[in-house]
Design a protein around this motif. Sequence first.
Motif, PDB file in Angstrom:
ATOM      1  N   ARG A  71      31.687  45.307   6.867  1.00 44.33           N
ATOM      2  CA  ARG A  71      30.339  45.780   7.163  1.00 44.33           C
ATOM      3  C   ARG A  71      29.420  44.565   7.244  1.00 44.33           C
ATOM      4  N   HIS A  72      28.709  44.452   8.364  1.00 50.77           N
ATOM      5  CA  HIS A  72      27.770  43.349   8.571  1.00 50.77           C
ATOM      6  C   HIS A  72      26.726  43.833   9.560  1.00 50.77           C
ATOM      7  N   PRO A  73      25.463  43.438   9.402  1.00 53.07           N
ATOM      8  CA  PRO A  73      24.411  43.910  10.317  1.00 53.07           C
ATOM      9  C   PRO A  73      24.660  43.602  11.779  1.00 53.07           C
ATOM     10  N   ALA A  74      25.443  42.563  12.064  1.00 53.41           N
ATOM     11  CA  ALA A  74      25.683  42.189  13.459  1.00 53.41           C
ATOM     12  C   ALA A  74      27.093  42.560  13.925  1.00 53.41           C
ATOM     13  N   VAL A 119      22.892  34.172  19.164  1.00 54.59           N
ATOM     14  CA  VAL A 119      24.118  33.443  18.857  1.00 54.59           C
ATOM     15  C   VAL A 119      24.226  33.157  17.359  1.00 54.59           C
ATOM     16  N   LEU A 120      23.113  32.853  16.702  1.00 59.50           N
ATOM     17  CA  LEU A 120      23.144  32.625  15.259  1.00 59.50           C
ATOM     18  C   LEU A 120      23.588  33.883  14.518  1.00 59.50           C
ATOM     19  N   ALA A 121      23.080  35.037  14.938  1.00 58.97           N
ATOM     20  CA  ALA A 121      23.479  36.299  14.306  1.00 58.97           C
ATOM     21  C   ALA A 121      24.966  36.575  14.521  1.00 58.97           C
ATOM     22  N   LEU A 122      25.452  36.310  15.729  1.00 58.03           N
ATOM     23  CA  LEU A 122      26.870  36.516  16.011  1.00 58.03           C
ATOM     24  C   LEU A 122      27.732  35.541  15.219  1.00 58.03           C
ATOM     25  N   ALA A 123      27.230  34.327  15.018  1.00 61.04           N
ATOM     26  CA  ALA A 123      27.961  33.356  14.202  1.00 61.04           C
ATOM     27  C   ALA A 123      28.100  33.859  12.770  1.00 61.04           C
ATOM     28  N   VAL A 143      30.957  42.568  24.998  1.00 58.77           N
ATOM     29  CA  VAL A 143      31.238  43.284  23.750  1.00 58.77           C
ATOM     30  C   VAL A 143      30.124  43.093  22.729  1.00 58.77           C
ATOM     31  N   VAL A 144      28.959  42.690  23.192  1.00 56.95           N
ATOM     32  CA  VAL A 144      27.774  42.572  22.340  1.00 56.95           C
ATOM     33  C   VAL A 144      26.735  43.569  22.832  1.00 56.95           C
ATOM     34  N   ARG A 145      26.319  44.457  21.949  1.00 53.13           N
ATOM     35  CA  ARG A 145      25.235  45.390  22.267  1.00 53.13           C
ATOM     36  C   ARG A 145      23.943  44.829  21.689  1.00 53.13           C
ATOM     37  N   THR A 149      14.474  45.897  21.323  1.00 54.50           N
ATOM     38  CA  THR A 149      13.817  45.317  22.490  1.00 54.50           C
ATOM     39  C   THR A 149      12.730  44.366  22.023  1.00 54.50           C
ATOM     40  N   GLY A 150      12.041  43.777  22.979  1.00 55.24           N
ATOM     41  CA  GLY A 150      10.918  42.915  22.643  1.00 55.24           C
ATOM     42  C   GLY A 150      11.347  41.551  22.164  1.00 55.24           C
ATOM     43  N   ALA A 151      10.594  41.022  21.206  1.00 58.55           N
ATOM     44  CA  ALA A 151      10.777  39.632  20.811  1.00 58.55           C
ATOM     45  C   ALA A 151      11.957  39.415  19.880  1.00 58.55           C
ATOM     46  N   ALA A 152      12.518  40.499  19.312  1.00 56.26           N
ATOM     47  CA  ALA A 152      13.575  40.331  18.314  1.00 56.26           C
ATOM     48  C   ALA A 152      14.782  41.210  18.633  1.00 56.26           C
ATOM     49  N   PRO A 153      15.521  40.888  19.679  1.00 55.69           N
ATOM     50  CA  PRO A 153      16.730  41.651  19.982  1.00 55.69           C
ATOM     51  C   PRO A 153      17.755  41.503  18.856  1.00 55.69           C
ATOM     52  N   ARG A 154      18.400  42.617  18.495  1.00 57.77           N
ATOM     53  CA  ARG A 154      19.370  42.616  17.406  1.00 57.77           C
ATOM     54  C   ARG A 154      20.772  42.813  17.979  1.00 57.77           C
ATOM     55  N   PRO A 155      21.611  41.792  17.932  1.00 59.67           N
ATOM     56  CA  PRO A 155      22.950  41.910  18.517  1.00 59.67           C
ATOM     57  C   PRO A 155      23.939  42.582  17.574  1.00 59.67           C
ATOM     58  N   LYS A 156      24.901  43.285  18.161  1.00 58.48           N
ATOM     59  CA  LYS A 156      25.996  43.899  17.404  1.00 58.48           C
ATOM     60  C   LYS A 156      27.291  43.613  18.163  1.00 58.48           C
TER      61      LYS A 156
END
Length: 264
Positions: A71-74, A119-123, A143-145, A149-156
């Motif tokens: 389990r991880h936020p990204a 990229v930092l979040a994915l790392a 494979v990244v969703r 939106t806006g200034a802070a996209p959150r990758p998964k």
Amino acid sequence: MADHVVELVAESGRYRLGARLGTGTWCDTYRAVDARTSAPVVAQLFHQDLTADAAFRERLLGILSAVAALRHPALVAVLDFGTMSGSRVWKVQERVAGRSLLAWTAEGRLHPDQAIEVVLALADALTAAHHHGVVHGGPHPGVVRIAGTGAAPRPKLSDLGHAVADRAAAGPRLSGTVAFHHETWAPEVRAGGEPTVASDVFGLGALLRTVLASGGTTAPPEPAAALAAVARRATAREPGDRFATVAAMRTALERARRTTHSRA
């Protein structure tokens, strides 16, 4: 409704499958609902010709077991998995609202600062997976969703460990051609080697190069070169010439970003 879909519903007793979202090299993907919680989920049914092989099936189930514990936020969470009729493997994962990073990069929607944050979040996500002995094998924009939106996209990031299925499916299903996302496979993986931490470093470096190119750069030449140097080292042909870990690549990227901000 296809027989195998009815079969999954009957055997699991839990998931109501809806529209098919697509068919890939190794699975069919469906919208679904968890009947116990009413939560929207995504169900994937691995192709029968892959999982009919007992050795491959057991290896895949072992990978899914390890991924389901993460389990991880990204990371896109794997919620459940199993087999039906003893041989066809299925998995259920969380459904993430938003669009793929591939769509974002195609439209040039990411500012360089946003690209670096992604990229930092994915790392961080890959580092967490590596600590649990799980490698991705070829992280790529498809494979990244992007949840937000806006200034802070959150990758998964999804499809952890699925390089084993990709490699098994590539020959017969791609007829010798190379799919877009296989460009993020490290040379040793394309040559038939097993995915490793080093190949994930390569994949993340290739992804970094893609997202930076998609949005252009507003940095002066020297700071922009610092970012490019991170991607270049990460995607070195020889594994020993890359960063030793994804965490080390992350540190270098943070340093390059500070250089960019201080000289821009």
